[in-house]
Each structure stands twice: as C-alpha cells, then as structure tokens.
Design a protein around this motif. Sequence first.
Motif, PDB file in Angstrom:
ATOM      1  N   ALA A 482       0.368  -1.465  -0.086  1.00 18.83           N
ATOM      2  CA  ALA A 482       0.310   0.148  -0.350  1.00 18.83           C
ATOM      3  C   ALA A 482       0.646   1.457  -0.385  1.00 18.83           C
ATOM      4  N   VAL A 483       1.747   1.345   0.737  1.00 16.59           N
ATOM      5  CA  VAL A 483       2.711   2.326   0.683  1.00 16.59           C
ATOM      6  C   VAL A 483       3.599   2.818  -0.569  1.00 16.59           C
ATOM      7  N   SER A 484       3.399   1.328  -1.182  1.00 20.66           N
ATOM      8  CA  SER A 484       4.783   1.494  -2.849  1.00 20.66           C
ATOM      9  C   SER A 484       3.353   1.963  -3.720  1.00 20.66           C
ATOM     10  N   LYS A 485       1.888   2.012  -3.531  1.00 25.05           N
ATOM     11  CA  LYS A 485       0.762   2.243  -4.641  1.00 25.05           C
ATOM     12  C   LYS A 485       0.235   3.384  -3.589  1.00 25.05           C
ATOM     13  N   LYS A 486       1.575   4.254  -2.863  1.00 19.98           N
ATOM     14  CA  LYS A 486       1.171   5.582  -2.259  1.00 19.98           C
ATOM     15  C   LYS A 486      -0.733   5.691  -1.692  1.00 19.98           C
ATOM     16  N   GLN A 487      -0.920   4.489  -1.591  1.00 13.72           N
ATOM     17  CA  GLN A 487      -2.405   4.633  -0.856  1.00 13.72           C
ATOM     18  C   GLN A 487      -2.398   4.353   0.905  1.00 13.72           C
ATOM     19  N   LYS A 588      -0.159 -12.600  -7.547  1.00 13.34           N
ATOM     20  CA  LYS A 588       1.586 -11.721  -7.610  1.00 13.34           C
ATOM     21  C   LYS A 588       0.912 -10.610  -7.458  1.00 13.34           C
ATOM     22  N   GLY A 589      -0.803 -10.339  -8.096  1.00 11.31           N
ATOM     23  CA  GLY A 589      -1.653  -9.312  -7.606  1.00 11.31           C
ATOM     24  C   GLY A 589      -1.698  -7.790  -8.819  1.00 11.31           C
ATOM     25  N   THR A 590      -2.136  -7.233  -8.680  1.00 13.79           N
ATOM     26  CA  THR A 590      -2.451  -6.116  -9.820  1.00 13.79           C
ATOM     27  C   THR A 590      -0.434  -6.100 -10.731  1.00 13.79           C
ATOM     28  N   LEU A 591      -1.071  -5.772 -11.850  1.00 16.99           N
ATOM     29  CA  LEU A 591      -0.525  -5.042 -13.252  1.00 16.99           C
ATOM     30  C   LEU A 591       0.619  -4.764 -12.052  1.00 16.99           C
ATOM     31  N   GLN A 592       0.606  -3.425 -11.770  1.00 19.91           N
ATOM     32  CA  GLN A 592       2.079  -3.157 -11.368  1.00 19.91           C
ATOM     33  C   GLN A 592       2.482  -3.960 -10.192  1.00 19.91           C
ATOM     34  N   LYS A 615      18.268  -4.524 -20.509  1.00 23.15           N
ATOM     35  CA  LYS A 615      18.896  -5.095 -21.546  1.00 23.15           C
ATOM     36  C   LYS A 615      17.732  -6.515 -21.384  1.00 23.15           C
ATOM     37  N   LYS A 616      17.635  -7.758 -20.183  1.00 23.22           N
ATOM     38  CA  LYS A 616      16.917  -8.302 -19.692  1.00 23.22           C
ATOM     39  C   LYS A 616      15.628  -7.920 -19.768  1.00 23.22           C
ATOM     40  N   LEU A 617      15.504  -6.786 -19.254  1.00 25.63           N
ATOM     41  CA  LEU A 617      13.563  -6.437 -19.356  1.00 25.63           C
ATOM     42  C   LEU A 617      13.229  -6.021 -20.593  1.00 25.63           C
ATOM     43  N   GLY A 618      14.197  -5.069 -21.723  1.00 20.90           N
ATOM     44  CA  GLY A 618      13.810  -4.964 -22.539  1.00 20.90           C
ATOM     45  C   GLY A 618      13.108  -3.368 -23.188  1.00 20.90           C
ATOM     46  N   ILE A 619      13.840  -2.799 -22.491  1.00 21.29           N
ATOM     47  CA  ILE A 619      13.238  -1.369 -21.435  1.00 21.29           C
ATOM     48  C   ILE A 619      15.002  -0.733 -21.785  1.00 21.29           C
ATOM     49  N   SER A 620      14.498   0.630 -21.966  1.00 23.42           N
ATOM     50  CA  SER A 620      15.630   1.829 -21.915  1.00 23.42           C
ATOM     51  C   SER A 620      16.126   1.474 -20.625  1.00 23.42           C
ATOM     52  N   ARG A 621      17.081   1.934 -20.137  1.00 27.47           N
ATOM     53  CA  ARG A 621      17.368   2.790 -18.415  1.00 27.47           C
ATOM     54  C   ARG A 621      16.712   3.887 -18.303  1.00 27.47           C
ATOM     55  N   ALA A 622      16.297   4.769 -19.367  1.00 24.14           N
ATOM     56  CA  ALA A 622      15.831   5.656 -18.872  1.00 24.14           C
ATOM     57  C   ALA A 622      14.408   5.680 -18.139  1.00 24.14           C
ATOM     58  N   THR A 623      13.984   4.728 -19.010  1.00 23.18           N
ATOM     59  CA  THR A 623      12.757   3.656 -17.979  1.00 23.18           C
ATOM     60  C   THR A 623      12.655   3.146 -16.570  1.00 23.18           C
ATOM     61  N   LEU A 624      14.043   2.349 -17.001  1.00 21.74           N
ATOM     62  CA  LEU A 624      14.045   1.161 -15.765  1.00 21.74           C
ATOM     63  C   LEU A 624      14.398   2.462 -14.209  1.00 21.74           C
ATOM     64  N   TYR A 625      14.935   3.339 -14.711  1.00 21.81           N
ATOM     65  CA  TYR A 625      15.680   4.808 -13.645  1.00 21.81           C
ATOM     66  C   TYR A 625      14.564   5.139 -13.137  1.00 21.81           C
ATOM     67  N   ARG A 626      12.993   5.086 -13.960  1.00 19.54           N
ATOM     68  CA  ARG A 626      11.923   6.172 -13.711  1.00 19.54           C
ATOM     69  C   ARG A 626      11.354   4.729 -12.990  1.00 19.54           C
ATOM     70  N   LYS A 627      10.710   3.700 -13.235  1.00 15.85           N
ATOM     71  CA  LYS A 627      10.173   2.686 -12.825  1.00 15.85           C
ATOM     72  C   LYS A 627      11.041   2.279 -11.356  1.00 15.85           C
ATOM     73  N   VAL A 628      12.372   2.103 -11.299  1.00 15.87           N
ATOM     74  CA  VAL A 628      13.180   2.165  -9.728  1.00 15.87           C
ATOM     75  C   VAL A 628      12.356   3.114  -8.971  1.00 15.87           C
ATOM     76  N   ASN A 629      12.495   3.930  -8.878  1.00 12.70           N
ATOM     77  CA  ASN A 629      12.296   5.384  -8.991  1.00 12.70           C
ATOM     78  C   ASN A 629      10.746   5.589  -7.936  1.00 12.70           C
ATOM     79  N   LYS A 630       9.893   4.775  -8.701  1.00 17.29           N
ATOM     80  CA  LYS A 630       8.286   5.130  -9.021  1.00 17.29           C
ATOM     81  C   LYS A 630       8.125   3.617  -7.772  1.00 17.29           C
ATOM     82  N   TYR A 631       8.695   2.817  -7.936  1.00 12.44           N
ATOM     83  CA  TYR A 631       8.674   1.783  -7.214  1.00 12.44           C
ATOM     84  C   TYR A 631       9.248   1.546  -5.664  1.00 12.44           C
ATOM     85  N   ASP A 632      10.273   3.047  -5.713  1.00  9.68           N
ATOM     86  CA  ASP A 632      10.836   2.536  -4.078  1.00  9.68           C
ATOM     87  C   ASP A 632      12.096   1.100  -4.318  1.00  9.68           C
ATOM     88  N   LEU A 633      12.858   1.169  -4.951  1.00 13.88           N
ATOM     89  CA  LEU A 633      13.186  -0.085  -5.441  1.00 13.88           C
ATOM     90  C   LEU A 633      14.898   0.746  -5.163  1.00 13.88           C
TER      91      LEU A 633
END
Length: 633
Positions: A482-487, A588-592, A615-633
């Motif tokens: 719930a914290v990761s989803k900002k709920q 596993k829950g939601t898509l997020q 590379k392994k996920l098939g996304i750009s590094r910029a997208t990866l950095y954004r998602k890491v910040n989004k999910y607080d990883l």
Amino acid sequence: MVAIMKNRSILSPDQLRAEIEVSHLRSKSYNIDRETRDPDQVKLTPAELELRRAERKEFLSVVTNHISEFYDFFSQNDFTIIVVDEEGYILHLLGSDEIKEKYARRNCAVGFRWMERDVGTTAISLCLEKKIPVQLNDADHYCKRAHEFTSSAAPIFGQGDKLLGVLVVSGHKKLMHPHTLIMITSAARSIEKHLAILRRNKSMSLHISFLDSVIEAAGAALLTVDKELNIWKTNRKAKEILKQKHLDGKPLSVLGDLRLDLNDIRRNAWAWTQKECRIWKGRHPVHFIYSAQPVLSKEAELLGAVLSFEEYAKIRKLADNIAGTKAYFTFENLIGDSPRFREAVDLARRAAESDSTILLQGETGTGKELFAQAIHNASPRRNQAFVPIHCAAIPGELLESELFGYEDGAFTGAVRGGRPGKFELASGGTILLDEIGDMPPNMQVKLLRVLQTGEVHRIGARRAIQTNARVITCTHVNLAHAVSKKQFRKDLFYRLNVLVIQIPSLRDRGAQDIGTLAEFFISRNSNNSGCSLTHDALKVLTKHDWPGNVRELENTILRALQACEGDVLGPRHIALRSTPKRTDAEEKGTLQDMERQMISVVLKQTDFNMAATAKKLGISRATLYRKVNKYDL
C-alpha cells in the motif's frame, strides 16, 4: 397532560389521550368505583410495610436523600412527594401534616397499593403499567376523588432496565406545570445513575442528604461558593482532585475555565449536571466531571452553590465497565499447535510485556482482535480500558470525532457538553485500530501526529490533551505494498511497523489445527457437546481452502451441527462453498505489483547492474531508472 417516553421522546396529546382512554377501559373492566375509593383497598400491615422497606433499603435511602435535596423548591402545603415500589405500594410520602391528611382521605398514604386494579387510572398506576413518565390532571384520573389534583410520575429503573419504583409529585390541579414532570423525570434519571454507582461501591454508606450520598458513594469531591463566587469551602477529596490545597476564601476565577452562573443554576438546575471541565495546574490538565446545585435560604434567597465532582479518569473507568470496553480473551483462548501459529502466539506474549506499538497482520477471520485482547490482558495495562475501533466501518468525516472527540458546540449535532474520543477513553489502557489499512489519507496524517506527540486535539478545543494509550493495529492489507502504491503514508507505516506479528491463515496452519478448532467448536455448542467428528468429515475440512479462515470454520461447524440428527458428524453434514484455486496472477496481485516484482527479481539477478537489467527486461535505462524511483527500489 404531558408524558415522556423512557427514551425521552415526547408523546403528543393525542397519543397520551389514547393511553388514558385505554387505561380507563381497563379500569372499568376491574370494576373500579368512579365515585370513591375502595375502603378495602389492599394495604400492608405495619409488619409487612417494615419488611418491604427493609428489602428495598438501598433504593429508599437514595430516593429519600435525593428528594430531600429538591423538595424545598415546592410548597410543602401544596405538594406532596410520593415514593412507590415496583408493585405499586406507597413506601414513603413527604409533605406537611395538612396535605398528608388530605391525601390519606383518598387512600393515598403509606402502605396502600396503587395499581390500576386497585385505583383505576392515576399517574402512579399508568406509570407502573406503561413504564413511562406521565403527568395527569383533573378528569384524566378515573376516580372522581382525584379530579381536583395534578400528579407527575416518573419510573426509576435499575440494572437491566428492571423497574424499581416510581417517583411522584402531586398537588392541586391549578398548580399543574409541564416543568414539574421534567424535574421529576430528571430526578429519576439522576437516581438511576446514583444507584448504578452504588452497585459498585457497596462498602460506602449513605449520608443524610442526597449530595452527601453522592460524595461518599462515588468518592466525589465537594466545593461550595458564595453568591459572590468566592470559594467558601473545599473538602479533602476536592483538594486532591484539583491538586491545590489552599483554595478556601479565594475567588472561583483561580480555577480558570470553571465558570458558574448562579442565576442559571437556580433556574435550570437540571442543565448543570454531569458537566465536563478541564482546568490547568501549570502545564498539566486537571480533568473532571461536576454537577452544581443552588444553595437557598429558608426565605428562598440565593446564597451560592454546591459542586460535587469526580476525576474524569474514574468516571471513564466506570463507563468502560458499563459499556463493555473490556478485553475478554487471553492467550489461553488462542487454540492451535501448528509451528507458525505458536510462533505468532509466542511473539505476542513477548510483545505484551512492552508498550511498543504492535501491528497484527493476517487475512480476514484469522483472529486478529483475539490476539489484541490477549496481548492487552497479559500486559501491565490489563486493568485499564481496552477500546476497539473499526477504521473501515466509520465514514471518514466521522472518524476524526470518534478518535479524538469534540468540544461543546464544535459542530451542528454535537452532543451537549462535548464528547471524549477513543484515544482519551483508552488512556492508560489499549486502543485497537482495526483495519488500519483502510484509514483515509487525511486521518493518517492526524493519527501520525498523535503517535509522535502523545497528544490529541478534540475538534473545537483550544488545547491538546495528553494521552497514554498503547496502540495495537490490525489489517488484512499488505501495508508495504500500500505504501508503494501511495495508498498509505510511508512515515505512518514506519511508526506502526515496530512489532509486527503475522497471524497465519487457517490453510497454512494445517490439518491438525483445523481438527482441533473443529472439535473445540463442537464441544462449545451445549446442544451437541457429545457429537463426534468422523475421519472422513475431517478430510473434507482439511481439503478446503478456508478463505474466511477461523470465522468461516466456526460457521461451517455450527451449520453442520444444525444438520446433524445424531451424535456423529459426517461429510454429508458439512456444506462448503467451492473456492476456486488461486492462480499465480492472483497471488502476484495487480499489473503494477507484478511489474515491481519482476524488476526487483532481475535487479538482484544482475547484482543491480542497471544496463544489464534494462537489456534483460527489454526497456531503456531511462525507463528503468524511472520505474525504480516509482517503486522505491
């Protein structure tokens, strides 16, 4: 004609007229003489009267002491005050010799019984019959011997709403006033409260006056002021509560927010009962409940007022006992031997010894509140209040007032005098915030402040109130997700995430615990305590997924016992709804949730190499950095 129901709603004149007409019909069926009283009316002998009074000694003591306090407001030649027991016998009659003689000529004297079958429709008999406060005048009475009188009667109830008797004021019909009924009803309610206190204070004796009885029986304090609002005298208990020894002779203003209006106390004495007040001794609040009564001379000159009061904490504890804010379950009531369950119980036992905030996590029906009660009962706070509140069951706009309380006039519809919140009621004890994961975001901020400061602000209050409540929270929600989803607020999560106890689901506890609990639920049912569970029936139970956990199991066993005709409970008696198997996607829950989990797994696989992970996920590094910040990883 005036009548008030026990719930304080007022009967319309038509409704009261209907009650009187029905009573008249009953009176007629009893063959009551409309012209005169029955000379053979039921009356106690002196010995019977003495025995009946002795049996109701406590009741009579409180009532007579109370009526002696307010009888000075009535003319003793114009009014009489009568005390009647629950069977209609007059046990006490107060008035001048002249009015006593006048009423005795109508069989209204000590020892006579005044049920409808004895005297027909009167305020006493109708009050006893309908158990409501009632005021009758003149021809409302069935017998013409009462037509020149007005009478106001109010019932007095004891524990479990048991009728104890009736309090009556009677006089000439020209003196009828609705306020008489209001006063006598207020007196009856005050007597009921006093009797409730006396039930818990049997060792204390009654004093001569009603006010002294309250002081001694409730351990209350006494403070008197003169007509200039100077403190005339305080007793020992008052000085203890107010934490001030030298008050006599000082102006009342030295007590700050304790303000009196003597004229209003005289006019509306009923409105100055059980008022809440908080004064300050330095930085520390002194919180108490008080009632004020005017002091009058024989010539009815206002001389001052008498205040009786009690510490708020003691009144609150008494209210807790009456309201049932008490924990009943202990660790001995927690049934199960599976390793995960015993681990949770052992952790809870250790947690009970501290004052740290506890977070109980588990699916619905696993017994989170039972764990909370057991923790409270094993803690040093076991003799204090246990106050549960379901955060998801109360609308967000009402949750703040429930948790923190409000002051008098804080908002439209607020109870007169204000109301304490659950944190105040739990001070010194334990507050259980059930389903904390469903608390609205705006309340999460306010709860965080309470946890940080130990202070609550009632709605509309000028100052904070210190509270010392041990906080236990429950939730079926994964708060980290719930914290990761900002709920759910991260800072509040860390405040709550001190001692975390994970209560296992029933399916994770295994067949042994399912069988043990099933046998327990069977043995607890008195009608089927000899019933036994077959091996095949146990197999059916252990194969079920139990989405409702222990609560569902208990309901299933109760249904099975209803269907079981003999002493053997088999598979055919067990009705279970089929539950679909949980899919990987559901686990596993939601898509997020799945995206966050996938990124986390790959990051660990690549030892947090961002380029390799992208590379392994098939996304750009910029997208990866954004998602890491989004999910607080």
